[in-house]
Design a protein around this motif. Structure first.
Motif, PDB file in Angstrom:
ATOM      1  N   GLU A  43       0.822  -1.209   0.000  1.00  0.00           N
ATOM      2  CA  GLU A  43       0.000   0.000   0.000  1.00  0.00           C
ATOM      3  C   GLU A  43       0.860   1.265   0.000  1.00  0.00           C
ATOM      4  O   GLU A  43       0.539   2.253  -0.690  1.00  0.00           O
ATOM      5  N   GLU A  44       1.959   1.249   0.769  1.00  0.00           N
ATOM      6  CA  GLU A  44       2.816   2.432   0.836  1.00  0.00           C
ATOM      7  C   GLU A  44       3.398   2.770  -0.530  1.00  0.00           C
ATOM      8  O   GLU A  44       3.439   3.929  -0.941  1.00  0.00           O
ATOM      9  N   ILE A  45       3.857   1.744  -1.242  1.00  0.00           N
ATOM     10  CA  ILE A  45       4.437   1.973  -2.578  1.00  0.00           C
ATOM     11  C   ILE A  45       3.356   2.447  -3.550  1.00  0.00           C
ATOM     12  O   ILE A  45       3.579   3.352  -4.362  1.00  0.00           O
ATOM     13  N   GLY A  46       2.157   1.845  -3.472  1.00  0.00           N
ATOM     14  CA  GLY A  46       1.065   2.260  -4.343  1.00  0.00           C
ATOM     15  C   GLY A  46       0.698   3.718  -4.141  1.00  0.00           C
ATOM     16  O   GLY A  46       0.468   4.461  -5.100  1.00  0.00           O
ATOM     17  N   ASN A  47       0.663   4.158  -2.855  1.00  0.00           N
ATOM     18  CA  ASN A  47       0.345   5.563  -2.557  1.00  0.00           C
ATOM     19  C   ASN A  47       1.429   6.499  -3.097  1.00  0.00           C
ATOM     20  O   ASN A  47       1.139   7.569  -3.628  1.00  0.00           O
ATOM     21  N   LEU A  48       2.696   6.074  -2.952  1.00  0.00           N
ATOM     22  CA  LEU A  48       3.807   6.881  -3.444  1.00  0.00           C
ATOM     23  C   LEU A  48       3.733   7.043  -4.965  1.00  0.00           C
ATOM     24  O   LEU A  48       3.914   8.149  -5.502  1.00  0.00           O
ATOM     25  N   ILE A  49       3.449   5.953  -5.677  1.00  0.00           N
ATOM     26  CA  ILE A  49       3.353   6.001  -7.139  1.00  0.00           C
ATOM     27  C   ILE A  49       2.201   6.903  -7.579  1.00  0.00           C
ATOM     28  O   ILE A  49       2.336   7.701  -8.521  1.00  0.00           O
ATOM     29  N   ARG A  50       1.063   6.819  -6.885  1.00  0.00           N
ATOM     30  CA  ARG A  50      -0.081   7.659  -7.239  1.00  0.00           C
ATOM     31  C   ARG A  50       0.232   9.139  -7.033  1.00  0.00           C
ATOM     32  O   ARG A  50      -0.179   9.993  -7.833  1.00  0.00           O
ATOM     33  N   LYS A  51       0.974   9.461  -5.976  1.00  0.00           N
ATOM     34  CA  LYS A  51       1.355  10.857  -5.743  1.00  0.00           C
ATOM     35  C   LYS A  51       2.288  11.364  -6.847  1.00  0.00           C
ATOM     36  O   LYS A  51       2.135  12.481  -7.337  1.00  0.00           O
ATOM     37  N   CYS A  52       3.254  10.531  -7.217  1.00  0.00           N
ATOM     38  CA  CYS A  52       4.188  10.927  -8.286  1.00  0.00           C
ATOM     39  C   CYS A  52       3.455  11.107  -9.612  1.00  0.00           C
ATOM     40  O   CYS A  52       3.752  12.022 -10.391  1.00  0.00           O
ATOM     41  N   ARG A  53       2.490  10.242  -9.875  1.00  0.00           N
ATOM     42  CA  ARG A  53       1.694  10.390 -11.106  1.00  0.00           C
ATOM     43  C   ARG A  53       0.883  11.679 -11.079  1.00  0.00           C
ATOM     44  O   ARG A  53       0.740  12.362 -12.102  1.00  0.00           O
ATOM     45  N   SER A  54       0.349  12.020  -9.903  1.00  0.00           N
ATOM     46  CA  SER A  54      -0.417  13.254  -9.771  1.00  0.00           C
ATOM     47  C   SER A  54       0.464  14.475 -10.036  1.00  0.00           C
ATOM     48  O   SER A  54       0.053  15.431 -10.711  1.00  0.00           O
ATOM     49  N   ILE A  55       1.691  14.441  -9.509  1.00  0.00           N
ATOM     50  CA  ILE A  55       2.644  15.537  -9.753  1.00  0.00           C
ATOM     51  C   ILE A  55       2.966  15.630 -11.245  1.00  0.00           C
ATOM     52  O   ILE A  55       2.968  16.715 -11.840  1.00  0.00           O
ATOM     53  N   ALA A  56       3.263  14.488 -11.872  1.00  0.00           N
ATOM     54  CA  ALA A  56       3.605  14.471 -13.296  1.00  0.00           C
ATOM     55  C   ALA A  56       2.445  14.988 -14.146  1.00  0.00           C
ATOM     56  O   ALA A  56       2.648  15.756 -15.098  1.00  0.00           O
ATOM     57  N   THR A  57       1.227  14.590 -13.803  1.00  0.00           N
ATOM     58  CA  THR A  57       0.043  15.041 -14.547  1.00  0.00           C
ATOM     59  C   THR A  57      -0.117  16.552 -14.449  1.00  0.00           C
ATOM     60  O   THR A  57      -0.426  17.229 -15.432  1.00  0.00           O
ATOM     61  N   HIS A  58       0.128  17.106 -13.246  1.00  0.00           N
ATOM     62  CA  HIS A  58       0.010  18.550 -13.048  1.00  0.00           C
ATOM     63  C   HIS A  58       0.954  19.309 -13.977  1.00  0.00           C
ATOM     64  O   HIS A  58       0.538  20.261 -14.655  1.00  0.00           O
ATOM     65  N   PHE A  59       2.205  18.884 -14.022  1.00  0.00           N
ATOM     66  CA  PHE A  59       3.180  19.603 -14.850  1.00  0.00           C
ATOM     67  C   PHE A  59       2.971  19.347 -16.333  1.00  0.00           C
ATOM     68  O   PHE A  59       3.238  20.224 -17.156  1.00  0.00           O
ATOM     69  N   HIS A  60       2.499  18.175 -16.716  1.00  0.00           N
ATOM     70  CA  HIS A  60       2.260  17.879 -18.128  1.00  0.00           C
ATOM     71  C   HIS A  60       1.077  18.667 -18.675  1.00  0.00           C
ATOM     72  O   HIS A  60       0.982  18.870 -19.887  1.00  0.00           O
ATOM     73  N   HIS A  61       0.177  19.104 -17.782  1.00  0.00           N
ATOM     74  CA  HIS A  61      -1.012  19.831 -18.223  1.00  0.00           C
ATOM     75  C   HIS A  61      -0.874  21.346 -18.071  1.00  0.00           C
ATOM     76  O   HIS A  61      -1.819  22.070 -18.387  1.00  0.00           O
ATOM     77  N   SER A  62       0.270  21.818 -17.595  1.00  0.00           N
ATOM     78  CA  SER A  62       0.432  23.253 -17.347  1.00  0.00           C
ATOM     79  C   SER A  62       1.817  23.715 -17.796  1.00  0.00           C
ATOM     80  O   SER A  62       2.825  23.358 -17.179  1.00  0.00           O
ATOM     81  N   THR A  63       1.865  24.503 -18.844  1.00  0.00           N
ATOM     82  CA  THR A  63       3.147  25.065 -19.303  1.00  0.00           C
ATOM     83  C   THR A  63       3.661  26.108 -18.322  1.00  0.00           C
ATOM     84  O   THR A  63       4.868  26.279 -18.158  1.00  0.00           O
ATOM     85  N   MET A  64       2.737  26.813 -17.644  1.00  0.00           N
ATOM     86  CA  MET A  64       3.161  27.799 -16.640  1.00  0.00           C
ATOM     87  C   MET A  64       3.888  27.103 -15.496  1.00  0.00           C
ATOM     88  O   MET A  64       4.911  27.606 -14.994  1.00  0.00           O
ATOM     89  N   ALA A  65       3.371  25.936 -15.077  1.00  0.00           N
ATOM     90  CA  ALA A  65       4.028  25.185 -14.005  1.00  0.00           C
ATOM     91  C   ALA A  65       5.415  24.717 -14.447  1.00  0.00           C
ATOM     92  O   ALA A  65       6.374  24.760 -13.671  1.00  0.00           O
ATOM     93  N   GLN A  66       5.534  24.272 -15.698  1.00  0.00           N
ATOM     94  CA  GLN A  66       6.836  23.836 -16.221  1.00  0.00           C
ATOM     95  C   GLN A  66       7.835  24.986 -16.226  1.00  0.00           C
ATOM     96  O   GLN A  66       8.997  24.820 -15.837  1.00  0.00           O
ATOM     97  N   ASP A  67       7.380  26.175 -16.666  1.00  0.00           N
ATOM     98  CA  ASP A  67       8.273  27.340 -16.710  1.00  0.00           C
ATOM     99  C   ASP A  67       8.728  27.741 -15.308  1.00  0.00           C
ATOM    100  O   ASP A  67       9.901  28.082 -15.099  1.00  0.00           O
ATOM    101  N   GLU A  68       7.805  27.704 -14.337  1.00  0.00           N
ATOM    102  CA  GLU A  68       8.166  28.080 -12.971  1.00  0.00           C
ATOM    103  C   GLU A  68       9.154  27.093 -12.369  1.00  0.00           C
ATOM    104  O   GLU A  68      10.094  27.486 -11.659  1.00  0.00           O
TER     105      GLU A  68
END
Length: 361
Positions: free
Chosen positions: A287-312
């Motif tokens: 469960e701990e590893i699954g939660n960690l992977i889901r958090k990393c995916r959430s972070i990656a999704t945020h930056f992939h969907h926002s060019t402003m976030a990538q620039d910052e």
């Protein structure tokens, strides 16, 4: 009379005593304003009111011009005979090639091959940049609409490629059996699923040749019976009897297993796919590893969907004098991409923490 004027017409006109801008006809004493004017009006006056003087003056002017022409040197005569070219003469119209000429057809073929090799949309030939380029480098070529290249690629080029590959298939059937890999994958741009069949052949010279024979669209539910029917159609299309099929490599899906069993083809599980399933199950068991992977995916999704976030994030890395790295998003079908995502997130831990601190949302 005014003697310092070059035109002969001044023999019959003189400056008026009342104004420097007025002239007077010495014959009829009529006054004319010379402000901003040439001698045309004076010639017209002679022609209209003093015809005899006008004729005599015209004859004398022609005689002087003839004498002046005779006094010219050969070089001066040659220069005077040179006619200034018009714009149309300097830029003659380009003769467009006939659409059936060899040069036009050869360029049609090259453009069609460019669309295929670079995986470009057919609309590329109607883009402004492409049309400007072709007009500049080859103005004789008549540009075609996208429908022309659609029919050429889908008919002529496909038939030519099909014939060449089929000759390779027929030739190798005499010397060896075929091994295939197959998979069902989705073309999101076209909104359709495709069943691929890739042949792997070892020639007499022990050279390995791989080529995709078919990528057939699946319009019905992906049942074993339906996929089996598609397999049979593809093999029949290429004149490959099932007896010459050594084996087919597939994933471990129940529908794929059933399809190849119904088609009577030897088949085995894909080892890479098996390893992927094992690793995926192992990760999900903690469960701990699954939660960690889901958090990393959430972070990656945020930056992939926002060019402003990538620039910052890049600006933060610049201030920390760290290399400019981007967030990696994993793929659900490749377990190693999940490893790469975790490693990259770990490397960007400090920039990500600073980003999170300034972006509470």
């Amino acid at each position: 009379m005014i003697s310092n004027r070059k035109s002969l017409v001044w023999k019959f006109f003189e400056q008026h005593s009342d104004s420097a801008l007025m002239v007077l006809c010495v014959i009829c004493k009529k006054k004319y304003s010379q402000k901003g004017r040439g001698t045309s009006s004076l010639w017209n006056h002679l022609k209209a009111f003093h015809k005899a003087e006008y004729d005599d003056l015209s004859t004398e002017q022609a005689k002087q011009a003839k004498e002046k022409e005779a006094e010219k040197t050969p070089l001066q005569k040659a220069k005077s005979e040179v006619k200034q070219k018009s714009i149309a003469e300097c830029f003659p119209s380009v003769k467009i090639w006939d659409v059936n000429s060899f040069r036009s057809k050869n360029l049609d073929k090259i453009i069609a091959e460019m669309l295929v090799m670079d995986d470009l949309p057919f609309s590329h030939v109607e883009d402004l940049g492409f049309m400007r380029l072709m007009t500049e480098i080859c103005p004789q070529y008549k540009l075609k609409q996208r429908n022309f290249y659609t029919s050429k690629i889908c008919d002529e080029m496909y038939d030519s490629a099909f014939a060449k590959i089929k000759s390779i298939v027929n030739k190798n059937q005499l010397n060896c059996n075929f091994a295939f890999t197959t998979d069902v994958w989705s073309d999101t741009s076209a909104g359709v699923s495709l069943l691929s069949l890739t042949a792997h052949v070892v020639t007499e010279k022990l050279e390995r040749v791989n080529f995709v024979l078919s990528a057939e669209p699946l319009h019905e539910r992906h049942t074993g019976e339906y996929i089996s029917m598609k397999f049979d159609e593809m093999l029949e299309k290429w004149d490959i009897p099932s007896s010459t099929v050594h084996c087919v490599l597939r994933d471990s899906g129940a529908n794929m297993k059933k399809a190849l069993f119904l088609s009577g083809l030897n088949n085995i599980d894909c080892t890479v796919h098996k390893i992927h399933l094992v690793v995926k199950q192992g990760l999900s068991s903690k469960e701990e590893i699954g939660n960690l992977i889901r958090k990393c995916r959430s972070i990656a999704t945020h930056f992939h969907h926002s060019t402003m976030a990538q620039d910052e994030l890049k600006k933060i890395q610049g201030r920390l004098q760290e290399p400019m790295l981007t967030i990696i998003h994993d793929s659900p079908t490749r377990w190693n991409s999940t490893l790469y995502m975790l490693e990259r997130t770990q490397k960007l831990k400090e920039p990500l923490c600073l980003y999170a601190a300034s972006n509470s949302n």
